[in-house]
Structures are given as C-alpha cells and as structure tokens.
Design a protein around this motif. Structure first.
Motif, PDB file in Angstrom:
ATOM      1  N   VAL A  86       0.826  -1.204   0.000  1.00  0.00           N
ATOM      2  CA  VAL A  86       0.000   0.000   0.000  1.00  0.00           C
ATOM      3  C   VAL A  86       0.863   1.257   0.000  1.00  0.00           C
ATOM      4  O   VAL A  86       0.651   2.190  -0.790  1.00  0.00           O
ATOM      5  N   ASN A  87       1.859   1.311   0.869  1.00  0.00           N
ATOM      6  CA  ASN A  87       2.680   2.515   1.028  1.00  0.00           C
ATOM      7  C   ASN A  87       3.501   2.843  -0.217  1.00  0.00           C
ATOM      8  O   ASN A  87       3.843   4.009  -0.456  1.00  0.00           O
ATOM      9  N   ASN A  88       3.813   1.815  -1.013  1.00  0.00           N
ATOM     10  CA  ASN A  88       4.605   2.033  -2.215  1.00  0.00           C
ATOM     11  C   ASN A  88       3.746   2.109  -3.477  1.00  0.00           C
ATOM     12  O   ASN A  88       4.289   2.169  -4.592  1.00  0.00           O
ATOM     13  N   GLY A  89       2.434   2.107  -3.288  1.00  0.00           N
ATOM     14  CA  GLY A  89       1.532   2.254  -4.426  1.00  0.00           C
ATOM     15  C   GLY A  89       1.692   1.174  -5.472  1.00  0.00           C
ATOM     16  O   GLY A  89       1.628   1.440  -6.674  1.00  0.00           O
ATOM     17  N   LEU A  90       1.899  -0.064  -5.047  1.00  0.00           N
ATOM     18  CA  LEU A  90       2.121  -1.153  -5.984  1.00  0.00           C
ATOM     19  C   LEU A  90       0.810  -1.603  -6.618  1.00  0.00           C
ATOM     20  O   LEU A  90      -0.282  -1.277  -6.154  1.00  0.00           O
ATOM     21  N   GLY A  91       0.932  -2.390  -7.668  1.00  0.00           N
ATOM     22  CA  GLY A  91      -0.234  -2.933  -8.345  1.00  0.00           C
ATOM     23  C   GLY A  91      -0.454  -2.319  -9.706  1.00  0.00           C
ATOM     24  O   GLY A  91      -0.005  -1.195  -9.986  1.00  0.00           O
ATOM     25  N   SER A  92      -1.154  -3.039 -10.568  1.00  0.00           N
ATOM     26  CA  SER A  92      -1.395  -2.605 -11.938  1.00  0.00           C
ATOM     27  C   SER A  92      -2.827  -2.112 -12.111  1.00  0.00           C
ATOM     28  O   SER A  92      -3.776  -2.725 -11.603  1.00  0.00           O
ATOM     29  N   GLY A  93      -2.987  -1.010 -12.837  1.00  0.00           N
ATOM     30  CA  GLY A  93      -4.309  -0.498 -13.157  1.00  0.00           C
ATOM     31  C   GLY A  93      -5.025   0.120 -11.972  1.00  0.00           C
ATOM     32  O   GLY A  93      -4.469   0.285 -10.886  1.00  0.00           O
ATOM     33  N   GLU A  94      -6.308   0.432 -12.200  1.00  0.00           N
ATOM     34  CA  GLU A  94      -7.102   1.060 -11.155  1.00  0.00           C
ATOM     35  C   GLU A  94      -7.325   0.124  -9.968  1.00  0.00           C
ATOM     36  O   GLU A  94      -7.461   0.559  -8.830  1.00  0.00           O
ATOM     37  N   VAL A 111       6.113 -14.782   2.940  1.00  0.00           N
ATOM     38  CA  VAL A 111       4.661 -14.731   2.795  1.00  0.00           C
ATOM     39  C   VAL A 111       4.336 -14.346   1.362  1.00  0.00           C
ATOM     40  O   VAL A 111       5.140 -13.700   0.681  1.00  0.00           O
ATOM     41  N   THR A 112       3.170 -14.757   0.908  1.00  0.00           N
ATOM     42  CA  THR A 112       2.657 -14.367  -0.398  1.00  0.00           C
ATOM     43  C   THR A 112       1.359 -13.602  -0.192  1.00  0.00           C
ATOM     44  O   THR A 112       0.482 -14.064   0.537  1.00  0.00           O
ATOM     45  N   ILE A 113       1.232 -12.424  -0.823  1.00  0.00           N
ATOM     46  CA  ILE A 113      -0.016 -11.681  -0.749  1.00  0.00           C
ATOM     47  C   ILE A 113      -0.491 -11.355  -2.159  1.00  0.00           C
ATOM     48  O   ILE A 113       0.319 -11.259  -3.088  1.00  0.00           O
ATOM     49  N   THR A 114      -1.796 -11.225  -2.327  1.00  0.00           N
ATOM     50  CA  THR A 114      -2.380 -10.854  -3.609  1.00  0.00           C
ATOM     51  C   THR A 114      -3.375  -9.726  -3.391  1.00  0.00           C
ATOM     52  O   THR A 114      -3.894  -9.542  -2.287  1.00  0.00           O
ATOM     53  N   TYR A 115      -3.626  -8.985  -4.473  1.00  0.00           N
ATOM     54  CA  TYR A 115      -4.585  -7.884  -4.364  1.00  0.00           C
ATOM     55  C   TYR A 115      -5.233  -7.652  -5.721  1.00  0.00           C
ATOM     56  O   TYR A 115      -4.649  -7.941  -6.767  1.00  0.00           O
ATOM     57  N   GLY A 116      -6.472  -7.142  -5.698  1.00  0.00           N
ATOM     58  CA  GLY A 116      -7.177  -6.854  -6.938  1.00  0.00           C
ATOM     59  C   GLY A 116      -7.375  -8.102  -7.770  1.00  0.00           C
ATOM     60  O   GLY A 116      -7.802  -9.149  -7.285  1.00  0.00           O
ATOM     61  N   GLY A 117      -7.029  -7.999  -9.057  1.00  0.00           N
ATOM     62  CA  GLY A 117      -7.152  -9.149  -9.946  1.00  0.00           C
ATOM     63  C   GLY A 117      -6.244 -10.301  -9.558  1.00  0.00           C
ATOM     64  O   GLY A 117      -6.486 -11.445  -9.946  1.00  0.00           O
ATOM     65  N   GLY A 118      -5.211 -10.008  -8.798  1.00  0.00           N
ATOM     66  CA  GLY A 118      -4.322 -11.071  -8.339  1.00  0.00           C
ATOM     67  C   GLY A 118      -5.023 -12.051  -7.418  1.00  0.00           C
ATOM     68  O   GLY A 118      -4.660 -13.232  -7.364  1.00  0.00           O
ATOM     69  N   VAL A 119      -6.023 -11.583  -6.675  1.00  0.00           N
ATOM     70  CA  VAL A 119      -6.781 -12.465  -5.779  1.00  0.00           C
ATOM     71  C   VAL A 119      -7.524 -13.520  -6.589  1.00  0.00           C
ATOM     72  O   VAL A 119      -7.584 -14.690  -6.212  1.00  0.00           O
TER      73      VAL A 119
END
Length: 263
Positions: A86-94, A111-119
């Motif tokens: 979150v703090n580094n603004g990672l991730g692709s697209g909106e 650890v492995t984490i996913t977010y957005g479409g990665g989930v």
C-alpha cells in the motif's frame, strides 16, 4: 521586438521542459518488480529476474513482485507485506492488481499476498503449490532459485488464467490437456500392451493335473489336515477431511494470499 523574442524563447523553453517530462513518464511509471532492498542479488541475476518478472506481468494487468528485505523484527510478515504494498503504491491499473512474495532473509520469514485481480488469478490452492516449491529452496539458501521458481510459476498461472478464463484450482489442476497427457496416453499404451498379451495367451491350454507341471511326481497318500487360522488386524486411523472448496480467501483489507511462515 525584444519582448517578442523573449516571449518566444520562454515558450520554446517551456515546450522543451514539457517534452522532457513526457519522455520521462514511461521511465517513471516502470517501477521495479524485483525489489532487492538488501543487495542480495548481483547485477546480472537481478537484471535476469527483473526481465522475467516484467515478462510474466506483461499483458495480464497484474504485476508480479518479489520483495527482499533483511530483518522485519517482531512484525508479522503478512502485515509487513501488506503495508509495503500500500505505502509504495504497488499494483497494476485502477484495481492495483498484483501478487507479491516477501522474503525476509534475516528474519527467515516469507509470505505471499495478492490484491485486486491477483486475488482471482491466484487461488489459495495455487499459492500453496507455489510456496511448497519455493520454501525448500529458501531453506537451502538458494535465493535466486527461489525467485526464479516464484516468477515462473506466477507466469504460468497468469497465462493459464488468460487462456482458460478460470484460475488453477482444486478441481482443474492440470486442465483437460494435462489430464489427457498424464492419464489418457499412458492408459492407452497399457491397454495396447495388455491386448497383445491377451492374443498371445489364446494358444495356451489350462493344466489341471499336478503331473502336468511336475512330470514324474506321484503322491501315494493325499490328505488335507486343518491346523489353525491366522488373523491379522491392522489399525486404519481416520483420515482428516480436507475441504473440497476452492477459490481465494481475503482478509478485511481485501488482500488474499497465505499467512506465510518460516524457513
């Protein structure tokens, strides 16, 4: 005339600055996917991993990150990874879609984490598979091998999702093509071999007398005597029932992935 020339020069200067800013945007947007914050990899290895991560992410709107830090102290590895994301603004697209594997070398945690479409693309089942292949390499100190394995498996997972329209999960692990290759082809070969043996056995005749197998053997006395019965009991412990459900679980912050562990 002087004012006109100064105005033109000023406009030209501003235009040049604007052009430089536009040209610099792609470089600014291309944030690194392999984030080695402790200098674990040499230059050649880092460049190789970065290129592989870029290729894995390309065309999927889901960034593949590999984060290396030294020591996270008493922090929970999942919380650390989420905060970093979150703090580094990672991730692709909106949707800020992505997957991130955290390696804390000094703390020996991962650890492995996913977010957005990665989930959606990376189910709990698939993440467990990935960590099962990655963690042994971490235990052996094969940091580059672990990173390569992670990126390669992430690449395959995203390609599978794009091609089939569904993620790798408990009910479709290998897909139809994989099942045909692993089960169908060997079964067909085995059936062919059995068929050959069956045709060869058609010329065989059943032997019904002991003398047919041991010529010259004659038994003068034939008697069956019952002696005893042997009974063997083998303990069969109850098996743990595993959930047949698949999919991806998320926490209250919308992150998926694993709880991580130590190596």
């Amino acid at each position: 005339m002087c004012k006109t020339n100064c105005y033109k020069k000023c406009c030209a200067f501003l235009a040049a600055l604007l052009m430089l800013a536009v040209l610099a945007l792609p470089g600014m947007a291309a944030a690194p996917l392999v984030r080695d914050e402790m200098g674990l990899f040499d230059a050649d290895t880092y460049n190789e991993l970065e290129q592989s991560a870029e290729a894995a992410s390309s065309g999927h709107d889901c960034d593949v990150y590999f984060l290396v830090v030294n020591d996270i102290g008493d922090a929970n590895q999942r919380d650390f990874a989420k905060n970093y994301y979150v703090n580094n603004g990672l991730g692709s697209g909106e949707g800020k879609s992505g997957i991130l594997f955290l390696l804390a070398v000094g703390s020996r945690k991962y650890v492995t984490i996913t977010y957005g479409g990665g989930v959606t693309a990376f189910t709990d089942y698939r993440i467990e598979q990935m960590e099962d292949d990655i963690v042994p390499k971490l235990s052996d100190g094969d940091w580059a091998g672990a990173a390569r394995t992670y990126i390669e498996m992430a690449d395959y997972t995203l390609d599978y999702y794009a091609e089939h329209g569904e993620p790798i999960d408990v009910d479709n692990d290998l897909g139809a093509e994989g099942l045909l290759f692993v089960i169908g082809i060997p079964a067909a070969i085995a059936a062919g071999v059995c068929l050959v043996f069956y045709h060869q056995m058609k010329t065989a005749k059943e032997k019904t007398e002991a003398d047919d197998y041991m010529p010259g053997l004659k038994l003068r006395v034939k008697r069956d005597v019952y002696t005893h019965t042997t009974q063997t009991r083998v303990y069969d412990p109850p098996k743990e029932e595993k959930s047949s459900g698949g999919g991806s679980s998320t926490d209250s912050d919308g992150f998926g992935g694993s709880s991580g562990g130590s190596f």
